[in-house]
Design a protein around this motif. Sequence first.
Motif, PDB file in Angstrom:
ATOM      1  N   GLU A 242      -4.046 -26.272  43.581  1.00 46.92           N
ATOM      2  CA  GLU A 242      -3.110 -27.249  44.135  1.00 46.92           C
ATOM      3  C   GLU A 242      -3.835 -28.331  44.931  1.00 46.92           C
ATOM      4  OE1 GLU A 242       0.099 -27.464  43.580  1.00 46.92           O
ATOM      5  OE2 GLU A 242       0.218 -25.662  42.350  1.00 46.92           O
ATOM      6  N   ARG A 247      -2.157 -31.496  46.337  1.00 43.47           N
ATOM      7  CA  ARG A 247      -1.000 -30.905  47.006  1.00 43.47           C
ATOM      8  C   ARG A 247      -1.459 -29.869  48.025  1.00 43.47           C
ATOM      9  NH1 ARG A 247       0.845 -31.486  41.632  1.00 43.47           N
ATOM     10  NH2 ARG A 247       0.029 -29.422  41.100  1.00 43.47           N
ATOM     11  N   ALA A 249       0.896 -28.033  49.938  1.00 46.32           N
ATOM     12  CA  ALA A 249       1.910 -26.987  49.992  1.00 46.32           C
ATOM     13  C   ALA A 249       2.481 -26.792  48.594  1.00 46.32           C
ATOM     14  CB  ALA A 249       3.016 -27.359  50.976  1.00 46.32           C
ATOM     15  N   PHE A 250       2.863 -25.546  48.284  1.00 42.76           N
ATOM     16  CA  PHE A 250       3.328 -25.241  46.936  1.00 42.76           C
ATOM     17  C   PHE A 250       4.126 -23.938  46.979  1.00 42.76           C
ATOM     18  CE2 PHE A 250      -0.845 -23.496  47.704  1.00 42.76           C
ATOM     19  CZ  PHE A 250      -0.797 -22.205  47.205  1.00 42.76           C
ATOM     20  N   THR A 251       4.667 -23.549  45.850  1.00 42.76           N
ATOM     21  CA  THR A 251       5.372 -22.267  45.751  1.00 42.76           C
ATOM     22  C   THR A 251       4.586 -21.337  44.837  1.00 42.76           C
ATOM     23  OG1 THR A 251       6.740 -23.049  43.917  1.00 42.76           O
ATOM     24  CG2 THR A 251       7.648 -23.279  46.152  1.00 42.76           C
ATOM     25  N   GLY A 254       7.810 -17.591  43.785  1.00 47.63           N
ATOM     26  CA  GLY A 254       9.089 -17.914  44.390  1.00 47.63           C
ATOM     27  C   GLY A 254       9.059 -18.058  45.895  1.00 47.63           C
ATOM     28  N   LYS A 255       7.855 -18.117  46.483  1.00 51.76           N
ATOM     29  CA  LYS A 255       7.744 -18.233  47.939  1.00 51.76           C
ATOM     30  C   LYS A 255       6.921 -19.453  48.306  1.00 51.76           C
ATOM     31  CE  LYS A 255       8.221 -13.285  48.798  1.00 51.76           C
ATOM     32  NZ  LYS A 255       7.627 -12.067  49.406  1.00 51.76           N
ATOM     33  N   PHE A 256       7.300 -20.062  49.426  1.00 55.32           N
ATOM     34  CA  PHE A 256       6.622 -21.262  49.913  1.00 55.32           C
ATOM     35  C   PHE A 256       5.263 -20.887  50.506  1.00 55.32           C
ATOM     36  CE2 PHE A 256       5.764 -24.323  53.370  1.00 55.32           C
ATOM     37  CZ  PHE A 256       5.758 -25.504  52.639  1.00 55.32           C
ATOM     38  N   ILE A 257       4.231 -21.630  50.131  1.00 53.34           N
ATOM     39  CA  ILE A 257       2.870 -21.383  50.619  1.00 53.34           C
ATOM     40  C   ILE A 257       2.339 -22.670  51.246  1.00 53.34           C
ATOM     41  CG2 ILE A 257       0.528 -20.668  50.041  1.00 53.34           C
ATOM     42  CD1 ILE A 257       2.513 -18.482  49.476  1.00 53.34           C
ATOM     43  N   ASP A 258       1.876 -22.579  52.494  1.00 48.85           N
ATOM     44  CA  ASP A 258       1.193 -23.717  53.115  1.00 48.85           C
ATOM     45  C   ASP A 258      -0.036 -23.212  53.857  1.00 48.85           C
ATOM     46  OD1 ASP A 258       2.357 -22.501  55.292  1.00 48.85           O
ATOM     47  OD2 ASP A 258       3.379 -24.285  56.032  1.00 48.85           O
TER      48      ASP A 258
END
Length: 274
Positions: A242, A247, A249-251, A254-258
Amino acid sequence: MIRSLLYVPGNMPRFLEKAGQRGADVVIIDLEDAVPDAAKTAARDALSQSVAMIGGRVFVRVNMNERLMDDAVAAVRAGAEALYLPKVSNVDTLHRLADHLAPLERDRAPIAFVPLIEDPEGLFEARSIAKGPRVLGLAAGGEDLATSMGAMPTAEVLRLPKLMIHYAAKAAGVLSFGMFRSTVDYSDIDGLRNAAREARSFGFDGASCIHPSVVPILNEGFAPTEDEIAWARRVVDAARAEAAAGRGAFTLDGKFIDAPIVTRAERVLGKVQS
Protein backbone atom coordinates in the motif's frame (compact mmCIF):
# COMPACT_ATOMS: atom_id res chain seq x y z
CA MET A 1 12.68 -11.35 24.47
CA ILE A 2 12.76 -12.03 28.19
CA ARG A 3 9.60 -14.06 28.68
CA SER A 4 10.64 -16.14 31.69
CA LEU A 5 12.94 -15.48 34.64
CA LEU A 6 13.58 -18.45 36.92
CA TYR A 7 14.66 -17.83 40.51
CA VAL A 8 17.20 -20.30 41.91
CA PRO A 9 18.56 -20.16 45.48
CA GLY A 10 22.21 -19.19 45.41
CA ASN A 11 23.11 -21.71 48.11
CA MET A 12 21.66 -24.80 46.37
CA PRO A 13 24.26 -26.28 43.97
CA ARG A 14 21.99 -29.13 42.91
CA PHE A 15 19.42 -26.61 41.65
CA LEU A 16 22.03 -24.32 40.12
CA GLU A 17 23.56 -27.19 38.15
CA LYS A 18 20.30 -27.79 36.30
CA ALA A 19 19.01 -24.21 36.13
CA GLY A 20 20.51 -23.50 32.72
CA GLN A 21 18.71 -26.52 31.27
CA ARG A 22 15.19 -25.45 32.27
CA GLY A 23 14.49 -23.32 29.21
CA ALA A 24 14.21 -19.98 31.03
CA ASP A 25 15.30 -16.90 29.13
CA VAL A 26 17.02 -15.68 32.31
CA VAL A 27 18.10 -17.44 35.49
CA ILE A 28 18.06 -15.26 38.62
CA ILE A 29 20.52 -16.44 41.25
CA ASP A 30 18.88 -15.40 44.49
CA LEU A 31 21.05 -14.17 47.35
CA GLU A 32 18.10 -12.62 49.19
CA ASP A 33 14.90 -14.22 50.46
CA ALA A 34 15.62 -17.77 49.31
CA VAL A 35 18.91 -17.95 51.21
CA PRO A 36 19.08 -18.14 55.03
CA ASP A 37 21.28 -15.55 56.75
CA ALA A 38 23.89 -18.11 57.73
CA ALA A 39 24.40 -19.12 54.09
CA LYS A 40 24.36 -15.71 52.40
CA THR A 41 28.11 -15.07 52.43
CA ALA A 42 28.91 -18.51 51.07
CA ALA A 43 26.34 -18.07 48.30
CA ARG A 44 27.89 -14.74 47.38
CA ASP A 45 31.40 -16.19 47.39
CA ALA A 46 30.26 -18.95 45.04
CA LEU A 47 28.76 -16.59 42.44
CA SER A 48 31.59 -16.95 39.92
CA GLN A 49 31.18 -20.73 39.87
CA SER A 50 27.38 -20.47 39.88
CA VAL A 51 27.21 -18.05 36.94
CA ALA A 52 29.65 -20.15 34.93
CA MET A 53 27.73 -23.32 35.78
CA ILE A 54 24.46 -21.90 34.50
CA GLY A 55 25.72 -20.24 31.34
CA GLY A 56 23.33 -18.14 29.27
CA ARG A 57 21.74 -15.02 30.71
CA VAL A 58 22.14 -14.71 34.47
CA PHE A 59 20.82 -12.03 36.82
CA VAL A 60 21.55 -11.86 40.55
CA ARG A 61 19.05 -10.78 43.20
CA VAL A 62 21.05 -9.03 45.90
CA ASN A 63 20.25 -8.06 49.48
CA MET A 64 19.05 -4.50 49.93
CA ASN A 65 20.81 -3.87 53.25
CA GLU A 66 24.39 -3.64 54.47
CA ARG A 67 25.23 -6.54 52.14
CA LEU A 68 24.16 -4.67 48.98
CA MET A 69 27.49 -3.31 47.76
CA ASP A 70 29.44 -6.51 48.39
CA ASP A 71 26.73 -8.59 46.71
CA ALA A 72 26.72 -6.26 43.70
CA VAL A 73 30.52 -6.27 43.37
CA ALA A 74 30.54 -10.07 43.49
CA ALA A 75 27.88 -10.20 40.76
CA VAL A 76 29.92 -7.89 38.52
CA ARG A 77 33.08 -9.95 39.02
CA ALA A 78 31.16 -13.16 38.36
CA GLY A 79 29.99 -11.85 34.98
CA ALA A 80 26.26 -11.55 35.68
CA GLU A 81 24.28 -9.50 33.17
CA ALA A 82 22.01 -7.65 35.60
CA LEU A 83 21.11 -7.12 39.24
CA TYR A 84 17.61 -7.76 40.53
CA LEU A 85 17.29 -5.06 43.17
CA PRO A 86 14.62 -5.70 45.81
CA LYS A 87 12.79 -3.07 47.84
CA VAL A 88 13.83 -0.08 45.74
CA SER A 89 11.97 2.96 47.08
CA ASN A 90 13.81 5.79 45.32
CA VAL A 91 16.15 6.43 42.42
CA ASP A 92 19.01 7.59 44.69
CA THR A 93 19.77 3.95 45.45
CA LEU A 94 20.43 3.30 41.76
CA HIS A 95 22.73 6.29 41.42
CA ARG A 96 24.78 5.29 44.46
CA LEU A 97 25.10 1.73 43.23
CA ALA A 98 26.05 2.75 39.69
CA ASP A 99 28.74 5.10 41.00
CA HIS A 100 30.12 2.37 43.25
CA LEU A 101 30.33 -0.22 40.46
CA ALA A 102 31.63 1.96 37.60
CA PRO A 103 35.35 1.66 38.52
CA LEU A 104 35.07 -2.15 38.40
CA GLU A 105 33.57 -2.27 34.91
CA ARG A 106 36.31 -0.93 32.69
CA ASP A 107 36.66 -4.32 30.97
CA ARG A 108 32.97 -5.22 30.69
CA ALA A 109 29.62 -3.71 29.84
CA PRO A 110 28.01 -2.02 32.84
CA ILE A 111 25.80 -4.40 34.75
CA ALA A 112 22.12 -3.55 34.28
CA PHE A 113 19.50 -3.00 36.99
CA VAL A 114 16.00 -4.41 37.41
CA PRO A 115 14.44 -2.59 40.39
CA LEU A 116 11.72 -4.42 42.30
CA ILE A 117 9.00 -2.13 43.67
CA GLU A 118 7.81 -3.65 46.94
CA ASP A 119 6.24 -0.90 49.06
CA PRO A 120 3.92 2.11 48.63
CA GLU A 121 6.79 4.60 48.70
CA GLY A 122 8.48 2.86 45.78
CA LEU A 123 5.14 2.63 43.99
CA PHE A 124 4.77 6.42 43.95
CA GLU A 125 8.41 6.82 42.87
CA ALA A 126 8.15 4.26 40.07
CA ARG A 127 8.43 6.83 37.27
CA SER A 128 11.70 8.28 38.55
CA ILE A 129 13.06 4.80 39.32
CA ALA A 130 12.24 3.63 35.79
CA LYS A 131 14.23 6.55 34.37
CA GLY A 132 17.21 5.88 36.64
CA PRO A 133 20.66 4.73 35.53
CA ARG A 134 21.13 1.30 33.95
CA VAL A 135 17.48 0.28 34.29
CA LEU A 136 16.67 -2.66 32.01
CA GLY A 137 13.20 -3.23 33.37
CA LEU A 138 10.85 -2.91 36.34
CA ALA A 139 8.94 -5.48 38.35
CA ALA A 140 6.66 -5.55 41.35
CA GLY A 141 7.36 -7.82 44.30
CA GLY A 142 3.77 -8.89 44.74
CA GLU A 143 4.05 -10.71 48.05
CA ASP A 144 6.13 -7.97 49.68
CA LEU A 145 4.03 -5.18 48.19
CA ALA A 146 0.82 -6.69 49.56
CA THR A 147 2.43 -7.30 52.95
CA SER A 148 3.69 -3.71 53.15
CA MET A 149 0.09 -2.54 52.69
CA GLY A 150 -1.38 -5.00 55.16
CA ALA A 151 -3.18 -6.65 52.24
CA MET A 152 -3.47 -10.10 50.70
CA PRO A 153 -1.63 -10.78 47.41
CA THR A 154 -4.80 -11.41 45.41
CA ALA A 155 -5.19 -10.46 41.76
CA GLU A 156 -7.62 -7.68 42.71
CA VAL A 157 -5.20 -6.17 45.25
CA LEU A 158 -2.18 -6.38 42.92
CA ARG A 159 -3.79 -5.18 39.70
CA LEU A 160 -3.65 -1.41 40.25
CA PRO A 161 -0.13 -1.20 41.75
CA LYS A 162 1.24 -3.55 39.12
CA LEU A 163 -0.33 -1.47 36.39
CA MET A 164 1.17 1.70 37.86
CA ILE A 165 4.63 0.09 37.80
CA HIS A 166 3.99 -1.27 34.31
CA TYR A 167 2.99 2.14 32.98
CA ALA A 168 6.08 3.71 34.56
CA ALA A 169 8.26 1.15 32.80
CA LYS A 170 6.62 1.69 29.42
CA ALA A 171 6.81 5.47 29.77
CA ALA A 172 10.55 5.12 30.32
CA GLY A 173 10.99 2.66 27.45
CA VAL A 174 12.18 -0.24 29.61
CA LEU A 175 10.91 -3.79 30.05
CA SER A 176 8.03 -4.64 32.37
CA PHE A 177 7.84 -7.97 34.18
CA GLY A 178 4.88 -9.42 36.04
CA MET A 179 1.37 -10.84 36.09
CA PHE A 180 -1.75 -9.83 38.01
CA ARG A 181 -1.26 -12.56 40.58
CA SER A 182 1.35 -14.11 42.80
CA THR A 183 3.35 -16.99 41.32
CA VAL A 184 3.79 -18.71 44.69
CA ASP A 185 1.06 -21.23 43.79
CA TYR A 186 2.97 -22.81 40.93
CA SER A 187 0.66 -25.84 40.81
CA ASP A 188 -2.22 -23.75 39.39
CA ILE A 189 -1.29 -24.43 35.77
CA ASP A 190 -4.47 -23.14 34.16
CA GLY A 191 -4.47 -20.03 36.35
CA LEU A 192 -0.86 -19.25 35.47
CA ARG A 193 -1.45 -19.81 31.77
CA ASN A 194 -4.42 -17.43 31.79
CA ALA A 195 -2.51 -14.88 33.85
CA ALA A 196 0.44 -14.88 31.45
CA ARG A 197 -1.80 -14.34 28.45
CA GLU A 198 -3.68 -11.59 30.27
CA ALA A 199 -0.45 -9.83 31.25
CA ARG A 200 0.87 -9.96 27.68
CA SER A 201 -2.38 -8.41 26.44
CA PHE A 202 -1.56 -5.44 28.70
CA GLY A 203 1.95 -5.21 27.26
CA PHE A 204 3.98 -6.94 29.97
CA ASP A 205 7.12 -8.51 28.51
CA GLY A 206 7.55 -11.54 30.79
CA ALA A 207 7.39 -12.72 34.38
CA SER A 208 9.45 -14.47 37.02
CA CYS A 209 8.78 -17.82 38.64
CA ILE A 210 10.16 -19.93 41.47
CA HIS A 211 9.63 -23.40 39.97
CA PRO A 212 10.91 -24.75 36.64
CA SER A 213 7.51 -26.23 35.78
CA VAL A 214 6.24 -22.68 35.21
CA VAL A 215 8.95 -21.78 32.69
CA PRO A 216 7.24 -23.30 29.60
CA ILE A 217 3.96 -21.67 30.62
CA LEU A 218 5.61 -18.24 30.67
CA ASN A 219 7.53 -18.89 27.45
CA GLU A 220 4.31 -19.75 25.68
CA GLY A 221 2.17 -17.12 27.37
CA PHE A 222 4.43 -14.17 26.62
CA ALA A 223 5.28 -15.18 23.04
CA PRO A 224 3.15 -14.36 19.98
CA THR A 225 0.86 -17.17 18.86
CA GLU A 226 1.08 -18.67 15.37
CA ASP A 227 -2.13 -16.86 14.43
CA GLU A 228 -0.71 -13.55 15.64
CA ILE A 229 2.50 -14.09 13.67
CA ALA A 230 0.56 -14.92 10.52
CA TRP A 231 -1.64 -11.82 11.00
CA ALA A 232 1.44 -9.64 11.55
CA ARG A 233 3.09 -10.88 8.37
CA ARG A 234 -0.04 -10.18 6.34
CA VAL A 235 -0.28 -6.67 7.80
CA VAL A 236 3.38 -5.83 7.19
CA ASP A 237 3.34 -7.23 3.64
CA ALA A 238 0.13 -5.36 2.84
CA ALA A 239 1.49 -2.14 4.35
CA ARG A 240 4.53 -2.27 2.09
CA ALA A 241 2.38 -2.80 -0.96
CA GLU A 242 0.00 0.00 0.00
CA ALA A 243 2.87 2.37 0.76
CA ALA A 244 4.34 1.70 -2.68
CA ALA A 245 0.97 2.70 -4.11
CA GLY A 246 0.95 5.90 -2.06
CA ARG A 247 -1.60 4.82 0.54
CA GLY A 248 -0.97 4.99 4.29
CA ALA A 249 -4.25 3.47 5.43
CA PHE A 250 -6.10 0.50 3.98
CA THR A 251 -8.39 -2.42 4.81
CA LEU A 252 -7.28 -6.01 5.33
CA ASP A 253 -9.58 -8.93 6.09
CA GLY A 254 -12.40 -6.42 6.41
CA LYS A 255 -10.61 -4.35 9.06
CA PHE A 256 -9.14 -0.87 8.93
CA ILE A 257 -5.32 -0.76 9.13
CA ASP A 258 -3.26 2.38 9.76
CA ALA A 259 0.13 3.28 11.23
CA PRO A 260 -0.39 2.19 14.89
CA ILE A 261 -1.63 -1.22 13.79
CA VAL A 262 1.29 -1.67 11.40
CA THR A 263 3.68 -0.77 14.22
CA ARG A 264 1.99 -3.38 16.42
CA ALA A 265 2.46 -6.00 13.71
CA GLU A 266 6.12 -5.05 13.28
CA ARG A 267 6.66 -5.49 17.01
CA VAL A 268 5.13 -8.95 16.91
CA LEU A 269 7.55 -9.95 14.16
CA GLY A 270 10.40 -8.30 16.04
CA LYS A 271 9.76 -10.60 18.98
CA VAL A 272 9.82 -13.66 16.74
CA GLN A 273 13.09 -12.59 15.14
CA SER A 274 14.71 -11.82 18.51
